[in-house]
Motif scaffolding. Structure first.
Motif, PDB file in Angstrom:
ATOM      1  N   PHE A   7     -10.532  -5.864  -0.342  1.00  0.00           N
ATOM      2  CA  PHE A   7      -9.754  -4.877  -0.883  1.00  0.00           C
ATOM      3  C   PHE A   7     -10.476  -3.654  -0.068  1.00  0.00           C
ATOM      4  CE2 PHE A   7      -9.803  -0.670  -2.976  1.00  0.00           C
ATOM      5  CZ  PHE A   7      -8.405  -0.512  -3.208  1.00  0.00           C
ATOM      6  N   GLU A  32      -4.774  -5.048  -0.304  1.00  0.00           N
ATOM      7  CA  GLU A  32      -5.423  -6.483  -0.420  1.00  0.00           C
ATOM      8  C   GLU A  32      -5.130  -7.426   0.421  1.00  0.00           C
ATOM      9  OE1 GLU A  32      -4.425  -7.360  -4.580  1.00  0.00           O
ATOM     10  OE2 GLU A  32      -4.903  -5.537  -5.419  1.00  0.00           O
ATOM     11  N   ALA A 114      -9.903  -5.107   4.749  1.00  0.00           N
ATOM     12  CA  ALA A 114      -9.746  -5.905   3.758  1.00  0.00           C
ATOM     13  C   ALA A 114      -9.775  -7.231   4.249  1.00  0.00           C
ATOM     14  CB  ALA A 114      -8.640  -5.658   2.811  1.00  0.00           C
ATOM     15  N   ALA A 317     -15.153  -0.994   1.567  1.00  0.00           N
ATOM     16  CA  ALA A 317     -14.371  -2.342   1.548  1.00  0.00           C
ATOM     17  C   ALA A 317     -15.154  -3.213   0.542  1.00  0.00           C
ATOM     18  CB  ALA A 317     -14.238  -3.036   2.660  1.00  0.00           C
TER      19      ALA A 317
END
Length: 320
Positions: A7, A32, A114, A317
């Motif tokens: 993420f 995501e 991500a 992240a």
């Protein structure tokens, strides 16, 4: 088979006066990326895209043309050559977009960050976050033709990031004041980064440059000393904002609404059309964000918009 979900959140580049050299991350929203590692090698590419959701079909499925998969390919090349990791398997990638495209919210950087944090986890953490930034920057080149770091670096590292130099890359993370909040408002319109960059001047006067340098230095000082008044006084962009503001319907009304509601300062998020404002409390930031939404709605374009209120993301992240 092994699956990892990464993420990375939205980011704001430029931060008014810091064109291409300053950016920060907020806590939400974000993208995501789910990576699944298998032992079976594919003959065409070590990375493939199994699905993309939330993009309305706009993003390419070709792994060499999609930002999230392209950075994973570069990451794999690097760890083979420099980390003595012989990768012979295959990675399947699923991208879940929660950030709007062409929004000024670092959408492509979030996807890249991500994907990289997940790939690094899959391969046993061979790289530091600082190393991963290099690949994320190359993803920006694929996305918009310019390898800038003011979104990519904070998307991975969190906090504020100052890019002192691009050649060689020299990044400085700047901690955020405890009570600094961002109101980020995205009007339902698009402004492509390439076009927003095309309207900028190629040369500026020494007077203009001096004004901008002074504001950048003062903004960094305000962040480091938690001087909220100085932060507000320094959020002045004399280079990009004057050229880009006319491209955003209702910009001047929205900015004035933010300031009238108690914002420390307000400017364009990245290349726009989103607009951000800083406040010294969550309560004020909520009031500021709502005022900005109302101003967009009552502008000549009558734009609907989405609004997020967030502290600065300190983690960057992460693995979910």
């Amino acid at each position: 088979m092994k699956t990892v979900k990464g993420f990375a959140s939205a980011t704001v580049g430029n931060v008014a006066c810091g064109f291409d050299v300053l950016g920060f991350a907020i806590t939400e929203p974000g993208d995501e990326v789910i990576l699944t590692l298998s032992d079976r090698a594919h003959t065409d590419s070590p990375v493939s895209i199994s699905a993309i959701t939330g993009d309305g079909g706009a993003l390419p499925l070709d792994p060499k043309k999609n930002t999230s998969s392209f950075v994973v390919l570069k990451f794999l090349e690097y760890i083979r050559a420099h980390k003595q990791i012989d990768f012979t398997g295959h990675i399947s990638l699923e991208l879940r977009k929660h950030l709007p495209l062409s929004s000024g919210m670092g959408s492509s950087a979030a996807s890249a960050a991500a994907a990289l944090i997940a790939a690094n986890e899959l391969m046993g953490l061979p790289c530091s976050k600082m190393e991963l930034v290099h690949f994320a920057i190359e993803g920006e080149r694929v996305a918009c033709g310019s390898a800038h770091a003011d979104n990519a670096a904070p998307a991975i590292l969190g906090n504020f990031v100052l890019i002192r130099s691009y050649t060689p890359l020299d990044l400085i993370t700047i901690p955020s004041p405890e009570h600094l909040y961002c109101s980020l408002v995205h009007p339902h319109t698009e402004l492509r980064t390439a076009y927003a960059r095309s309207v900028l001047p190629q040369e500026i006067s020494l007077k203009t440059a001096t004004q901008q340098w002074g504001n950048v230095g003062a903004l960094v000082t305000g962040l480091l000393t938690s001087d909220y008044d100085l932060i507000g006084r320094s959020l002045v962009d004399v280079i990009a904002e004057p050229k880009r503001a006319p491209l955003i319907p209702g910009f001047f009304e929205v900015k004035q609404a933010a300031l009238d509601s108690g914002a420390l300062g307000c400017s364009i998020a990245g290349s726009g059309p989103s607009i951000f404002a800083f406040s010294s409390s969550e309560k004020t930031a909520l009031a500021v964000g709502n005022a900005m939404k109302e101003a967009f709605l009552h502008s000549k374009a009558h734009l609907q918009s989405d609004m997020w209120v967030s502290p600065i993301c300190k983690e960057g992240a992460r693995i979910l």
